[in-house]
Design an enzyme around this catalytic site. Structure first.
Site, short mmCIF file in Angstrom:
data_model
loop_
_atom_site.label_atom_id
_atom_site.label_comp_id
_atom_site.label_asym_id
_atom_site.label_seq_id
_atom_site.Cartn_x
_atom_site.Cartn_y
_atom_site.Cartn_z
N SER A 114 14.25 33.58 2.11
CA SER A 114 14.73 32.26 1.69
C SER A 114 13.61 31.24 1.54
O SER A 114 12.71 31.43 0.74
CB SER A 114 15.79 31.80 2.68
OG SER A 114 16.44 30.67 2.17
N HIS A 115 13.65 30.18 2.36
CA HIS A 115 12.69 29.09 2.21
C HIS A 115 11.33 29.42 2.82
O HIS A 115 10.38 28.66 2.65
CB HIS A 115 13.24 27.82 2.87
CG HIS A 115 13.45 28.00 4.34
ND1 HIS A 115 14.49 28.76 4.84
CD2 HIS A 115 12.74 27.57 5.41
CE1 HIS A 115 14.41 28.75 6.17
NE2 HIS A 115 13.36 28.04 6.53
N ASP A 278 15.63 26.58 -3.38
CA ASP A 278 14.72 27.31 -2.49
C ASP A 278 14.41 28.71 -3.00
O ASP A 278 14.80 29.08 -4.12
CB ASP A 278 15.29 27.35 -1.07
CG ASP A 278 16.50 28.26 -0.96
OD1 ASP A 278 17.17 28.48 -1.99
OD2 ASP A 278 16.78 28.76 0.15
N ASP A 280 15.51 31.76 -2.51
CA ASP A 280 16.57 32.66 -2.95
C ASP A 280 17.72 31.94 -3.66
O ASP A 280 18.75 32.55 -3.94
CB ASP A 280 17.10 33.48 -1.75
CG ASP A 280 17.71 32.60 -0.68
OD1 ASP A 280 17.29 31.44 -0.54
OD2 ASP A 280 18.62 33.07 0.03
N ASP A 282 19.83 29.47 -2.79
CA ASP A 282 21.09 29.03 -2.18
C ASP A 282 21.04 27.58 -1.67
O ASP A 282 22.05 27.04 -1.26
CB ASP A 282 21.56 29.99 -1.08
CG ASP A 282 20.54 30.20 0.02
OD1 ASP A 282 19.46 29.59 -0.04
OD2 ASP A 282 20.82 31.00 0.93
N ARG A 283 19.86 26.97 -1.69
CA ARG A 283 19.79 25.57 -1.23
C ARG A 283 19.52 24.63 -2.38
O ARG A 283 19.03 25.05 -3.43
CB ARG A 283 18.67 25.40 -0.22
CG ARG A 283 18.83 26.20 1.02
CD ARG A 283 17.86 25.67 2.03
NE ARG A 283 17.75 26.57 3.15
CZ ARG A 283 17.09 26.27 4.24
NH1 ARG A 283 16.47 25.10 4.32
NH2 ARG A 283 17.04 27.12 5.23
N LYS A 377 25.95 29.66 0.35
CA LYS A 377 25.63 28.36 -0.20
C LYS A 377 25.01 28.58 -1.57
O LYS A 377 24.54 29.68 -1.87
CB LYS A 377 24.72 27.58 0.74
CG LYS A 377 23.48 28.29 1.24
CD LYS A 377 22.91 27.51 2.42
CE LYS A 377 21.57 28.03 2.89
NZ LYS A 377 21.64 29.25 3.66
C1 VG1 Z 1 17.95 27.43 8.73
C2 VG1 Z 1 18.86 26.24 8.50
C3 VG1 Z 1 20.30 26.70 8.41
C4 VG1 Z 1 20.44 27.75 7.31
C5 VG1 Z 1 19.47 28.89 7.57
C6 VG1 Z 1 19.47 29.91 6.47
O1 VG1 Z 1 18.27 28.03 9.96
O2 VG1 Z 1 18.71 25.30 9.53
O3 VG1 Z 1 21.12 25.58 8.15
O4 VG1 Z 1 21.74 28.26 7.27
O5 VG1 Z 1 18.14 28.37 7.68
O6 VG1 Z 1 19.24 29.32 5.23
P1 VG1 Z 1 17.44 27.78 11.30
O7 VG1 Z 1 18.02 28.73 12.30
O8 VG1 Z 1 16.01 28.02 10.97
O9 VG1 Z 1 17.64 26.34 11.64
V1 VG1 Z 1 18.24 30.07 4.11
O10 VG1 Z 1 18.43 29.23 2.63
O11 VG1 Z 1 16.77 29.96 4.85
O12 VG1 Z 1 18.83 31.60 4.06
CO CO Z 2 17.92 30.18 1.05
#
Ligand code: VG1
Ligand code: CO
Length: 544
Positions: A114-115, A278, A280, A282-283, A377
């Protein structure tokens, strides 16, 4: 003449999925049998994949293609009937979720961190989504983790996986590998939800947008939807060619990492609307001309005005937000007389509410918003809903925000992240704060008095499952709140997230800098938790 190889292996420590799948350094995933063990544990944890149809794709980061090949060979050796793969191994997370649902697949494997940044020195990740298209529930991830601890062998097809660069079907043993165009189905879904004609007309009338794909997966989707289908000027999509290391950046859509977009949106010739997504897809980050929209506020505005889009014309059954997300959406739900659910962090907790038809829109403060159209998302979905609302109302982003705050009040909000903190220090901070909770009510910290303090746990209203230890909350008598939790997506040390919120209803005080409006909460929570002293930091690494 079976070509199934059964390879003996041993459990590898630390393969516990976090907030969203398993994320580790790319070099860790690349060292056999790290990936192989985890994929076999997924297959066994879900009860086997014999005869199943699986969707496979990822965000295109470094190692994506080789990992897809391993997954295909292992799916074939474990008896899967069909794997549906995005061309080139690419699928955005929401597109993968849609594909699982549309094709009635048994589940999917999504390759993404993801990010988190990508590249040989950066991060890789893998997660399993179930037949509803959503991230595996806690119960399923627990079973997968249990298998990682007693695995003894993995199964893999001996020959090479077919070329996934070309659309079409091939065989790997008895398994069909179906390579599909990753864009079209998703773009069609978006077209079915939103008033593309109105958005097209708005763009034709001179409305200008800038979408920053941050060198990640949404580039090709945004080119097709925003430029080709909606007629945004060529060049409206920037950084739109995915690269394995995301151009060396953090594909995290917030004002820090998407500073290029922020600069453009605060320049004299800024477009009317800016957005970023982001790694992937989804954000989303939404920003108007001179107007950054906090994700919590974005969720509230979307919940308020979603009915302007054809896909939501009948209104919303309910809304849901993660606990650290601000209560701005709660106020909208109250005004509409619909339910508002408060869940732990992570999209997996929204799945049951969406499946049961109890929530239509969901969101998180971390720039994730989505609806019942998929079970993830969805960054471009949020961008399109915003565009639909802007086209329908004819208003600008800052005007919509001013309207919203005037009507509902403003939940000033900010998140302070302390990254790569020493894990022991971070765990001790949380443990000591937890022990302190019963003694906090009534105590005064600077200008604020604690009203109540607890640790959030969640009882799923649909299946009754219980999730404990989901973040510490401190509420103050003036309605302000601070939340602390440790990230479950990092790959080095611990990341402490401090979420700050204060409600303001005075019409004269609705346009302050959030850091100023939140100054008392920031001071109070530091005094309560000893953040600066325990982390050894003078301030957060990232403020969003
Ligand atoms: C983070 C975000 C959370 C989100 C998760 C996955 O998690 O805070 O809101 O659902 O990333 O998103 P954490 O445990 O680091 O706070 V993604 O777009 O990184 O799959
Ligand atoms: Co993501």
């Amino acid at each position: 003449m079976s070509q199934i190889q059964i390879i003996p292996t041993q459990p590898i420590a630390g393969q516990k999925p976090g907030t969203s799948g398993l994320r580790k350094k790319t070099s860790v995933f690349m060292e056999p049998p790290y990936l192989e063990n985890y994929v076999q544990a997924i297959f066994e944890g879900i009860g086997g994949v014999a005869g199943q149809t699986l969707v496979v794709g990822g965000d295109g980061r470094y190692f994506n293609d080789s990992a897809v090949a391993v997954i295909l060979r292992m799916a074939a050796a474990n008896g899967a009937a069909r794997c549906i793969v995005g061309q080139g191994g690419l699928l955005s997370t929401p597109a993968a979720s849609h594909l699982i649902r549309k094709r009635g697949a048994d589940g999917g494997l999504i390759l993404s961190a993801s990010h988190n940044p990508g590249g040989p020195e950066a991060d890789f990740g893998l997660k399993y989504n179930g037949p509803n298209g959503g991230p595996a529930t806690e119960a399923v991830t627990d079973r997968i983790f249990a298998r990682t601890l007693d695995i003894t062998e993995y199964h893999i097809w001996e020959g090479d996986a077919p070329d996934i660069g070309l659309i079409g079907e091939a065989h790997l043993g008895a398994m069909v590998v179906e390579v599909i165009d990753p864009i079209t189905d998703y773009a069609d879904l978006m077209e079915s939800l939103f008033d593309f004609a109105a958005i097209r007309a708005h763009l034709k009338g001179g409305f200008r947008l800038r979408f920053d794909a941050m060198h990640a997966i949404t580039g090709p989707y945004a080119h097709e939807i925003l430029e080709n289908r909606l007629g945004a000027a060529p060049g409206s999509v920037v950084n739109g060619t995915p690269s394995p290391d995301f151009g060396g950046g953090h594909p995290d859509p917030n004002p820090i990492w998407a500073h290029e977009l922020m600069t453009a949106m605060y320049a004299p010739d800024a477009p009317d609307f800016g957005a970023a997504s982001d790694g992937d897809g989804d954000r989303n980050m939404i920003v108007g001309r001179n107007c950054y929209v906090s994700p919590s506020d974005s969720l509230a505005v979307l919940a308020d005005l979603a009915h302007l889009a054809p896909g939501y014309a009948d209104g919303l059954a309910g809304v849901a937000r993660s606990m650290p997300t601000s209560a701005a959406v709660d106020r909208v739900a109250a005004a509409k007389g619909i339910d508002c659910f408060e869940t732990p962090t992570g999209w997996k907790f929204f799945g049951n509410l969406l499946d049961a038809g109890r929530a239509t829109l969901c969101g998180e403060e971390s720039a994730g918003t989505g609806s019942n159209h998929v079970r993830e998302k969805d960054g471009l979905w949020a961008v399109l809903l915003w565009l639909n609302i802007l086209a329908s109302t004819g208003k600008g982003v800052s005007e919509l925000m001013a309207d919203h705050w005037a009507r509902y009040g403003r939940n000033y909000y900010s998140r302070h992240d302390y990254e790569e903190v020493d894990s022991e220090a971070a765990n001790a901070l949380i443990a000591d704060l937890r022990a302190e909770l019963p003694a906090l009510p009534g105590k005064v910290f600077g200008a604020l008095t604690v009203e109540r303090a607890d640790e959030f746990s969640y009882d799923d209203p649909v299946d009754g499952s219980h999730a404990a230890g989901q973040g510490i909350r401190v509420y103050f008598t003036n309605g302000a709140r601070a939340v602390l939790r440790l990230s479950g997506t990092g790959t080095a040390g611990a990341t402490l997230r401090v979420y700050l919120e204060a409600l303001e209803t005075d019409p004269a005080a609705l346009h302050q800098d959030p850091q100023t409006a939140l100054a008392d909460v920031i001071t109070a929570i530091d005094a309560i938790a000893g953040i600066a002293a325990r982390t050894g930091r003078t301030g957060p690494d990232v403020i969003t």
